[in-house]
Design a protein around this motif. Structure first.
Motif, mmCIF file in Angstrom:
data_model
loop_
_atom_site.group_PDB
_atom_site.id
_atom_site.type_symbol
_atom_site.label_atom_id
_atom_site.label_comp_id
_atom_site.label_asym_id
_atom_site.label_seq_id
_atom_site.Cartn_x
_atom_site.Cartn_y
_atom_site.Cartn_z
ATOM 1 N N LEU A 147 -9.485 3.070 -1.046
ATOM 2 C CA LEU A 147 -8.373 2.695 -1.931
ATOM 3 C C LEU A 147 -7.684 3.932 -2.499
ATOM 4 C CD1 LEU A 147 -10.172 -0.231 -3.796
ATOM 5 C CD2 LEU A 147 -8.063 -0.489 -2.459
ATOM 6 N N GLN A 148 -8.500 4.880 -2.948
ATOM 7 C CA GLN A 148 -7.942 6.107 -3.533
ATOM 8 C C GLN A 148 -7.144 6.900 -2.497
ATOM 9 O OE1 GLN A 148 -10.803 8.680 -5.446
ATOM 10 N NE2 GLN A 148 -9.292 10.273 -5.882
ATOM 11 N N GLN A 149 -7.693 6.972 -1.295
ATOM 12 C CA GLN A 149 -7.037 7.707 -0.195
ATOM 13 C C GLN A 149 -5.645 7.120 0.094
ATOM 14 O OE1 GLN A 149 -9.502 7.485 3.316
ATOM 15 N NE2 GLN A 149 -9.260 9.629 3.756
ATOM 16 N N ASP A 150 -5.585 5.789 0.212
ATOM 17 C CA ASP A 150 -4.303 5.128 0.488
ATOM 18 C C ASP A 150 -3.341 5.292 -0.681
ATOM 19 O OD1 ASP A 150 -5.195 4.304 2.937
ATOM 20 O OD2 ASP A 150 -5.500 2.208 2.391
ATOM 21 N N TRP A 151 -3.859 5.093 -1.898
ATOM 22 C CA TRP A 151 -3.019 5.223 -3.094
ATOM 23 C C TRP A 151 -2.412 6.623 -3.155
ATOM 24 C CZ3 TRP A 151 -3.194 8.550 -7.270
ATOM 25 C CH2 TRP A 151 -2.373 8.224 -8.363
ATOM 26 N N GLN A 152 -3.243 7.647 -2.913
ATOM 27 C CA GLN A 152 -2.774 9.032 -2.994
ATOM 28 C C GLN A 152 -1.688 9.309 -1.950
ATOM 29 O OE1 GLN A 152 -4.181 11.346 -5.468
ATOM 30 N NE2 GLN A 152 -2.117 12.053 -4.967
ATOM 31 N N GLU A 153 -1.905 8.792 -0.751
ATOM 32 C CA GLU A 153 -0.942 8.992 0.341
ATOM 33 C C GLU A 153 0.414 8.352 -0.006
ATOM 34 O OE1 GLU A 153 -0.765 7.517 4.867
ATOM 35 O OE2 GLU A 153 -2.671 8.466 4.330
ATOM 36 N N HIS A 154 0.361 7.121 -0.517
ATOM 37 C CA HIS A 154 1.600 6.434 -0.907
ATOM 38 C C HIS A 154 2.300 7.178 -2.044
ATOM 39 C CE1 HIS A 154 0.759 3.205 1.797
ATOM 40 N NE2 HIS A 154 -0.164 2.615 1.066
ATOM 41 N N MET A 155 1.530 7.575 -3.062
ATOM 42 C CA MET A 155 2.129 8.228 -4.229
ATOM 43 C C MET A 155 2.703 9.601 -3.858
ATOM 44 S SD MET A 155 2.005 5.893 -6.421
ATOM 45 C CE MET A 155 2.890 6.865 -7.637
ATOM 46 N N ASP A 156 2.049 10.322 -2.956
ATOM 47 C CA ASP A 156 2.572 11.618 -2.503
ATOM 48 C C ASP A 156 3.937 11.438 -1.843
ATOM 49 O OD1 ASP A 156 0.348 12.924 -3.444
ATOM 50 O OD2 ASP A 156 -0.605 13.215 -1.486
ATOM 51 N N ARG A 157 4.055 10.399 -1.032
ATOM 52 C CA ARG A 157 5.315 10.158 -0.339
ATOM 53 C C ARG A 157 6.414 9.723 -1.318
ATOM 54 N NH1 ARG A 157 4.391 7.763 5.619
ATOM 55 N NH2 ARG A 157 6.522 8.534 5.729
ATOM 56 N N ALA A 168 4.756 -1.310 5.601
ATOM 57 C CA ALA A 168 3.549 -2.094 5.282
ATOM 58 C C ALA A 168 2.396 -1.790 6.231
ATOM 59 C CB ALA A 168 3.881 -3.582 5.316
ATOM 60 N N HIS A 169 2.696 -1.110 7.352
ATOM 61 C CA HIS A 169 1.633 -0.772 8.315
ATOM 62 C C HIS A 169 0.794 0.404 7.828
ATOM 63 C CE1 HIS A 169 3.258 -3.557 11.182
ATOM 64 N NE2 HIS A 169 4.447 -2.984 11.116
ATOM 65 N N GLN A 170 1.354 1.202 6.928
ATOM 66 C CA GLN A 170 0.635 2.388 6.462
ATOM 67 C C GLN A 170 -0.447 2.005 5.463
ATOM 68 O OE1 GLN A 170 4.348 4.164 5.550
ATOM 69 N NE2 GLN A 170 4.168 5.754 7.087
ATOM 70 N N GLY A 171 -1.495 2.818 5.425
ATOM 71 C CA GLY A 171 -2.627 2.536 4.550
ATOM 72 C C GLY A 171 -3.680 1.728 5.279
ATOM 73 N N GLN A 172 -4.951 2.135 5.112
ATOM 74 C CA GLN A 172 -6.047 1.398 5.754
ATOM 75 C C GLN A 172 -6.338 0.090 5.035
ATOM 76 O OE1 GLN A 172 -8.890 5.010 6.186
ATOM 77 N NE2 GLN A 172 -9.766 3.397 7.438
ATOM 78 N N VAL A 173 -6.354 0.136 3.713
ATOM 79 C CA VAL A 173 -6.729 -1.051 2.934
ATOM 80 C C VAL A 173 -5.671 -1.451 1.909
ATOM 81 C CG1 VAL A 173 -9.205 -0.630 3.227
ATOM 82 C CG2 VAL A 173 -8.043 0.335 1.234
ATOM 83 N N LEU A 174 -4.811 -0.477 1.536
ATOM 84 C CA LEU A 174 -3.815 -0.705 0.483
ATOM 85 C C LEU A 174 -2.425 -0.425 1.042
ATOM 86 C CD1 LEU A 174 -3.700 -1.232 -2.698
ATOM 87 C CD2 LEU A 174 -3.570 1.259 -2.910
ATOM 88 N N GLN A 175 -1.568 -1.433 1.028
ATOM 89 C CA GLN A 175 -0.216 -1.229 1.552
ATOM 90 C C GLN A 175 0.796 -1.237 0.413
ATOM 91 O OE1 GLN A 175 1.088 -5.817 2.697
ATOM 92 N NE2 GLN A 175 0.536 -4.451 4.364
ATOM 93 N N LEU A 176 1.951 -0.670 0.707
ATOM 94 C CA LEU A 176 3.056 -0.635 -0.246
ATOM 95 C C LEU A 176 4.210 -1.389 0.387
ATOM 96 C CD1 LEU A 176 3.846 0.982 -2.965
ATOM 97 C CD2 LEU A 176 5.195 2.387 -1.435
ATOM 98 N N ARG A 177 4.773 -2.353 -0.345
ATOM 99 C CA ARG A 177 5.931 -3.052 0.206
ATOM 100 C C ARG A 177 6.812 -3.590 -0.909
ATOM 101 N NH1 ARG A 177 2.210 -7.723 1.432
ATOM 102 N NH2 ARG A 177 3.349 -9.497 0.598
ATOM 103 N N PRO A 178 8.071 -3.956 -0.575
ATOM 104 C CA PRO A 178 8.986 -4.448 -1.615
ATOM 105 C C PRO A 178 8.414 -5.629 -2.386
ATOM 106 C CG PRO A 178 10.190 -3.984 0.392
ATOM 107 C CD PRO A 178 8.731 -3.850 0.745
ATOM 108 N N LYS A 179 8.679 -5.628 -3.685
ATOM 109 C CA LYS A 179 8.223 -6.711 -4.567
ATOM 110 C C LYS A 179 9.400 -7.056 -5.461
ATOM 111 C CE LYS A 179 5.346 -9.104 -7.353
ATOM 112 N NZ LYS A 179 4.873 -10.436 -7.002
ATOM 113 N N ALA A 180 10.217 -7.997 -5.024
ATOM 114 C CA ALA A 180 11.399 -8.371 -5.804
ATOM 115 C C ALA A 180 11.766 -9.820 -5.498
ATOM 116 C CB ALA A 180 12.572 -7.462 -5.451
ATOM 117 N N ALA A 181 12.379 -10.469 -6.473
ATOM 118 C CA ALA A 181 12.790 -11.861 -6.299
ATOM 119 C C ALA A 181 13.837 -11.978 -5.190
ATOM 120 C CB ALA A 181 13.337 -12.407 -7.606
ATOM 121 N N ASN A 182 14.723 -10.972 -5.098
ATOM 122 C CA ASN A 182 15.737 -10.961 -4.039
ATOM 123 C C ASN A 182 16.246 -9.534 -3.851
ATOM 124 O OD1 ASN A 182 18.118 -10.504 -5.842
ATOM 125 N ND2 ASN A 182 17.471 -12.493 -6.649
ATOM 126 N N SER A 183 17.070 -9.339 -2.829
ATOM 127 C CA SER A 183 17.524 -7.987 -2.473
ATOM 128 C C SER A 183 18.525 -7.393 -3.460
ATOM 129 C CB SER A 183 18.133 -8.000 -1.070
ATOM 130 O OG SER A 183 19.221 -8.893 -1.036
#
Length: 221
Positions: A147-157, A168-183
């Motif tokens: 979790l820490q490894q993925d979090w660090q990688e996302h935060m660095d970017r 959403a493909h990046q990260g072994q266990v933790l992914q980063l993706r849009p979180k919004a009601a609409n665009s």
């Protein structure tokens, strides 16, 4: 009240919900079951928060801050496999310099989770779907490392102004993706040249293969 409840009492309360349908729990708390979850995505979580007396609401705290416990529902199919990724928390996209894993909201939210499996089969009417057997989970040293490894990688970017290149493909266990009601919902983020840009809010999510491993280990599947 949640303030006088200890961890054992919370777990017993959650365990007592096993086998009940959403309709039965909703009726006990004066809530109406929606026809489906398309426009009511967070309804099941709200139902269980009401049933268990969670106090944090939408704040950036655990659901039971006085116990240090986060409540997470996990919809499963007939074979006991998770049907979707699990939202952890929103992602900071500005002022990220100096942010550490130890102080991160991801770590805070995941240090102790009360998981409640639920019937996620879409062919069953929502009101008839049942609640499964609750369990408490704390990450093992290996899980926390991933979790820490993925979090660090996302935060660095994010810090480098690369938020819009993260998929959403990046990260072994933790992914980063849009979180919004609409665009149309936009927020500030760091751009490639260090300038502020407008982008969709992002959220951290646990990948399904990670939560599936937790389920398998817990129930010795």
């Amino acid at each position: 009240m949640a303030t006088t409840m200890d961890l054992k009492q919370l777990f017993e309360k959650a365990s007592a919900l096993a086998g009940y349908s959403f309709a039965e729990v909703a009726a006990a708390h004066g809530l109406t079951v929606p026809a489906d979850l398309r426009r009511n995505k967070g309804w099941v979580g709200q139902l269980l928060e009401a049933a268990l007396g969670a106090s944090a609401g939408s704040q950036a705290l655990q659901d039971f801050p006085e116990l240090g416990v986060e409540l997470k529902t996990i919809p499963l199919n007939a074979a006991g496999k998770p049907l979707e990724t699990t939202f952890v928390c929103t992602t900071p996209l500005t002022q990220v310099t100096g942010l550490t894993w130890a102080d991160s909201n991801v770590r805070n939210k995941l240090q102790c989770v009360l998981w409640i499996p639920i019937d996620g089969r879409r062919e069953i009417p929502l009101a008839q779907r049942c609640i499964g057997t609750a369990f408490l989970w704390q990450p093992t040293a290996e899980e926390e490392h991933l979790l820490q490894q993925d979090w660090q990688e996302h935060m660095d970017r994010i810090a480098l102004g690369q938020v819009e290149t993260i998929t959403a493909h990046q990260g072994q266990v933790l992914q980063l993706r849009p979180k919004a009601a609409n665009s149309r919902v936009l927020t500030d983020a760091i751009g490639p040249g260090g300038e502020l840009i407008q982008t969709l809010p992002r959220g951290f999510y646990l990948k399904t293969q990670f939560t599936e491993q937790i389920i398998q280990r817990t129930f010795a599947l």
